[in-house]
Structure formats: structure tokens, C-alpha cells
Design an enzyme around this catalytic site. Structure first.
Site, PDB file in Angstrom:
ATOM      1  N   HIS A  14       1.034  -1.222   0.008  1.00 58.56           N
ATOM      2  CA  HIS A  14       0.312   0.095   0.034  1.00 58.56           C
ATOM      3  C   HIS A  14       0.889   1.322   0.040  1.00 58.56           C
ATOM      4  CE1 HIS A  14      -3.197  -2.869   1.921  1.00 58.56           C
ATOM      5  NE2 HIS A  14      -3.172  -2.735   0.768  1.00 58.56           N
ATOM      6  N   GLU A  17       1.452   3.872   3.162  1.00 59.68           N
ATOM      7  CA  GLU A  17       2.126   3.149   4.594  1.00 59.68           C
ATOM      8  C   GLU A  17       3.520   3.260   4.301  1.00 59.68           C
ATOM      9  OE1 GLU A  17       0.101  -0.676   4.719  1.00 59.68           O
ATOM     10  OE2 GLU A  17      -2.061   0.135   4.496  1.00 59.68           O
ATOM     11  N   HIS A 106       3.306  -3.598   6.504  1.00 58.25           N
ATOM     12  CA  HIS A 106       1.967  -2.619   6.398  1.00 58.25           C
ATOM     13  C   HIS A 106       1.995  -1.829   7.915  1.00 58.25           C
ATOM     14  CE1 HIS A 106      -0.132  -4.401   3.147  1.00 58.25           C
ATOM     15  NE2 HIS A 106       0.641  -5.523   3.437  1.00 58.25           N
ATOM     16  N   GLU A 166       2.272  -5.627  10.855  1.00 55.95           N
ATOM     17  CA  GLU A 166       1.273  -4.564  10.943  1.00 55.95           C
ATOM     18  C   GLU A 166       1.444  -3.458  11.983  1.00 55.95           C
ATOM     19  OE1 GLU A 166      -1.017  -2.569   8.934  1.00 55.95           O
ATOM     20  OE2 GLU A 166      -2.191  -4.426   8.602  1.00 55.95           O
TER      21      GLU A 166
END
Lengths: 298, 298
Positions: A14, A17, A106, A166
Site C-alpha cells: 500500500h 503506508e 504494513h 502491521e
């Protein structure tokens, strides 16, 4: 149990990010990739064009484009759909990939801390979770191995094993030093663990550890025009992985009516108010707290 | 000193800043707009298309398109450039607007709390600042009346008077109840003040109040390819409007070299790590703490 040698480290799946993108730059600049000479470590920015524009994606979410039938469907020619085919060629093909482990980096806007997201409960993953949790007690271990197979359309599904790091809370298109350091620490532990795993030195792992298990997703109520009628309650703000009991207020309508948790179990919400799920009006995911014993998996 | 009757309340100037958009929806739903019957209050979503896509803007930042010469330049036909011309027709024209006050509702990803941003130090603005600060002690009053005129290309410049309500930290495309409530409280105080101002009841204001005055902008160092070489130091994380002394570390390069504040004054940074300034590699703005006496302006 075979060795894990080829490891792909991926950032920028992404494009907004920033921690993963900058962790790879930082490790390049400071020659950190040589810290694990036992591994064939490669680094890749998955969606460079989205990174350049500092957006999650150009057309569709790249991290939902790796279903086997989509990868094989020649009529899917959107930008991220083509990018997925190229990444599947580079790292896969899915199901027969030479890459033994992919680590996908992420960020989330939710206050999930440093979260290790795992798709399987096998000896390799359980050992990794135990090792990371032991070295980094603030880490959160999250299993979504109960996701139906059709929802596993993640980039990491291309490799033989895949994990997601994450880290949050961090707004999109922002780089915060603390969040970057959490990601760096967790990723370092994962790579250290892989070396230990290959040596068969798993005796040093702790006997059991705490983790969270995905249960369900909650969406905000909307009207007939698809407009939101409620928001997440401020009681839950920044309280990812804190317990919510049945009957507790979790949302509130704009005219002040509380909405309660209707499940019949103590839930531990995560991805509370995640920006990327704005369009789908997702409020949060729910999980349950579990304790895992390493001995059950070896 | 003439009456302020026509007041325009604007949200969605940036389409991914959700508090303003949802405050207008909430006030519509709960009939709050009728709370100030003395005022002709209108509400507008400035960039509905950007709101629909949940992005800051489609092509260019709408809130930088209101320079008089740009509004009069017929060759500027980008999406937001056209939108600015339409808004100038609706609320202006700039310089001769019938709208006496525009309140523009914004979010920031920085931890600026509830910040009232003001472009002038006249009796009306000083009184508003004093009133808001008195009723809402956690509010931050920020003056940028020393910005050069060519940088005042804001939407609010169209009206006779304009103020910006800037509330954070909130990630883009996220709606947090607490942040929404801060905006609601501040906006309510502003409208209450306008009624008081029209009645000439300014004697009830506090004698003096604390504020911050814009001084300069700091950017992150970049290499010849325009790639960042450093990040904001974690020492400053979430510390908007906290003092930074000359010589204090404010940034750090990716290989660990500290970068210090080189100004010769105690600075109060704001917009620390704001997502919207990612492209320009802005690190923060600097301000100085000031104390203002109402008596000096009436």
C-alpha cells in the site's frame, strides 16, 4: 520440516503506508540486509506507482488481487490486477513458489501497536509467534487462520509461507520514528527466528503465549443512500485489543443513540476506525483472546 | 464596527478531513443550525467530489486556489481551479463579498488539539480568540496574520472575515468522536461569540490570553533525487505547541545523525508530521508564544 532460506521482504504494497517503504531504504543505507548471511534476503517495493503518489492503490487494492483464479484470469487487466500477475511471476507462481517466506510490511491508522498477523497455525508460524512475543513482549500476535480460503487474496499467499507485520497507529502518508522502530524490531526478530528455526533450535522457545484469534467484522449502520448513521464510540478510541464485554457501547448514532456489542463473548477489537476501510464503513474487526502451547504444535 | 450576520459554515474543503463533513451532517440531523436565530447561517460542502473519493483534492489543493489573480485568470481551468471560481461566485467575489464571516472546518493528522487559526489581529478576531480561549481553555489560538499576502490563497479569504477550525490528531479518512466533539464545541463558541459581538457585549471578555504566532516552516533534508534523508525525531511526536529550545534535537537522519533546532528563539512547533505536507517534505511549522491584551485592540 525443511529449511527457510529464500526470504522476500516487501514494503509499499500500500503506497501510503510509509514505515515499510522507509524501513527498506534505511536497511539499504545502513547495510542491515547483511545481518542474516544464512538467508537469501531480497527486498521489493510492491506498488512503486502507488508509493510515488502516496496513495493506497491506483485502481484496486493490490493486497486483494492474489486469488488463484484472478491471477489466472487474463481478462483482469486493471493496474493492480496486472501488477499482481507480475508479482506472482516474480515471487510465485502461487502454489509452486520458490520463495519460502514473504514478510509484508504494513501500517494501520488503528492503535494496534506492533502486530504480527499469521495465516496458519503450523510449527513454523507458532514458533515464530512464540519467539517474537518472548523477545518483544509488547508485540500482539494475531491469527487469522480461520479466514475462509476465498478471502486469502493477500500478496503473501504467493509464497510458501507469509506473514504480515502491521504497525500502528500511524496516519497514511506519515512517517513516525517510533512506529518505524517497532517495525524494525519486529522484522529483525522474525529474521532471527528463521535462522534459529533452520538450526532446529526451538527448545529455547517459551512454553505458551497469548494471542488473538479473528472472529468477525463489524460495519457501521448506513441509511438507504449508503450514508453513515453512526460512528465508533470514543470509549473504544485507541483501545485495539482491549476487552469489550457483551452489552458494552461500541458505536453511537449522530443523534446520540448508543449501539452495544451484541456478541455473546468477550471480544478484543482491532482495526478500530482504520482509514482504509472507510469506503466499506467497517467499524472494527473482533477477535478472541487465546493462549497457545508450543508443545501442541511440535 | 458593523454587524456580522451572514455566516458561512464550510466543511469538505479537503475531502478526506471528515470532522467538518460530519459536523454539518450532524447539525442538519439534529437541527442545531437553528440555535443561532440571530444569524443567517448557511452550510456548504466545498469539494463534494473530493469528499466522495475521500481524498484531499482531485487535482490541486482547493485551499490554495483563491489568490485574486488566479480567480480572475480564465486560463486556469483545472478541477479545483474551476471549483474556486464557482465558490468565489457563490460566496464572494473576494474583496466585495456579502458574507461577513466564513468558518472553514479542517482536520490535521498532527496533535494540534482544537486550534483556532486566525488571519488578522483586529477587534473582531482578538475578541473571538479571547472568548473561545475563555470558554474552552484547552483550545489553541494561532495567529498567521504575518503570512505574506501572496500566501493567503485560502477559501476563507473570499469572505469579509474568515477563521479556520483545525482539529487533530485524526488520520485522513477517519472519523473520531472525540475530534468531532472538539470541533463542535469550538464552532459553537465561535457562533455564540458572533452574537455577543453584534450586541457589543465585549466587556465580559478576559483581559489577556495566550496565543501562538507563526514564524517559519521547516523542511526535511532531501538528496539530489528528492528522497528524504531524515525524519522528525520521536522526541517531538505528538508535541505540537510544546517548547523547543535552540540546540534541541528535532530530526534524525536514517543513519542516526541528530539534526538540531538552529533558531535563536524558543519555538512552538505545529503541523508536526502533517500527512498533507508529505510531498513537500515539510517537517513542521514553527511559532512563538505570545500574550495578547484585549484592551490593546478595542
Amino acid at each position: 520440516m525443511h529449511n527457510i532460506t529464500r526470504v522476500a521482504l516487501v514494503g509499499g504494497t500500500h503506497g501510503n503506508e510509509l514505515s515499510g517503504i522507509y524501513l527498506l531504504k534505511k536497511w539499504e543505507k545502513t547495510s542491515q540486509f547483511t545481518r542474516w548471511p544464512q538467508l537469501e534476503l531480497t527486498q521489493t517495493i510492491a506498488n512503486p506507482r502507488a508509493c510515488e503518489h502516496s496513495v493506497r492503490y491506483m485502481e484496486t487494492d493490490l493486497n486483494r488481487e492474489f486469488a488463484l483464479e484472478d491471477l489466472q484470469n487474463d481478462r483482469l487487466v486493471g493496474y493492480e490486477q496486472l501488477l499482481a500477475k507480475k508479482l506472482n511471476q516474480q515471487f510465485g507462481p502461487r502454489g509452486r513458489s520458490p520463495v519460502e517466506l514473504m514478510i509484508d510490511l504494513h501500517n494501520t491508522t488503528s492503535n494496534m501497536g506492533a502486530c504480527l498477523m499469521l495465516l496458519r497455525k503450523d510449527a513454523f508460524n507458532i514458533g515464530m509467534a512464540a519467539y517474537v512475543k518472548d523477545r518483544m513482549p509488547e508485540a500482539v500476535i494475531y491469527f487469522q487462520d480461520n479466514l475462509p480460503e476465498e478471502r486469502n487474496r493477500f500478496l503473501i499467499s504467493v509464497a510458501q509461507q507469509g506473514v504480515t507485520v502491521e504497525v500502528g497507529p500511524q496516519p497514511n502518508s506519515v512517517l513516525q520514528q517510533e512506529t518505524l522502530e517497532l517495525m524494525e524490531t519486529m522484522t529483525g526478530h522474525i529474521l532471527d527466528y528463521v535462522v534459529l528455526y533452520n538450526r532446529g533450535e526451538l527448545a529455547s522457545l517459551p512454553g505458551e503465549f497469548e494471542a488473538f484469534q479473528y472472529t468477525e467484522d463489524l460495519v457501521l449502520p448506513t441509511d438507504e443512500q449508503g450514508q453513515r448513521l453512526a460512528m465508533v464510540s470514543k470509549r473504544l478510541e485507541r483501545r485495539d485489543f482491549h476487552p469489550v464485554e457483551p452489552g458494552e457501547v461500541i458505536m453511537e448514532t449522530f443523534d446520540g443513540v448508543p449501539i452495544c456489542w451484541e456478541g455473546d463473548y468477550t471480544a478484543y477489537p482491532l482495526f478500530i476506525n482504520e482509514a482504509a476501510y472507510h469506503r466499506s464503513h467497517s467499524a472494527m474487526s473482533m477477535s478472541q483472546r487465546i493462549v497457545l502451547r508450543c508443545a501442541d504444535y511440535f
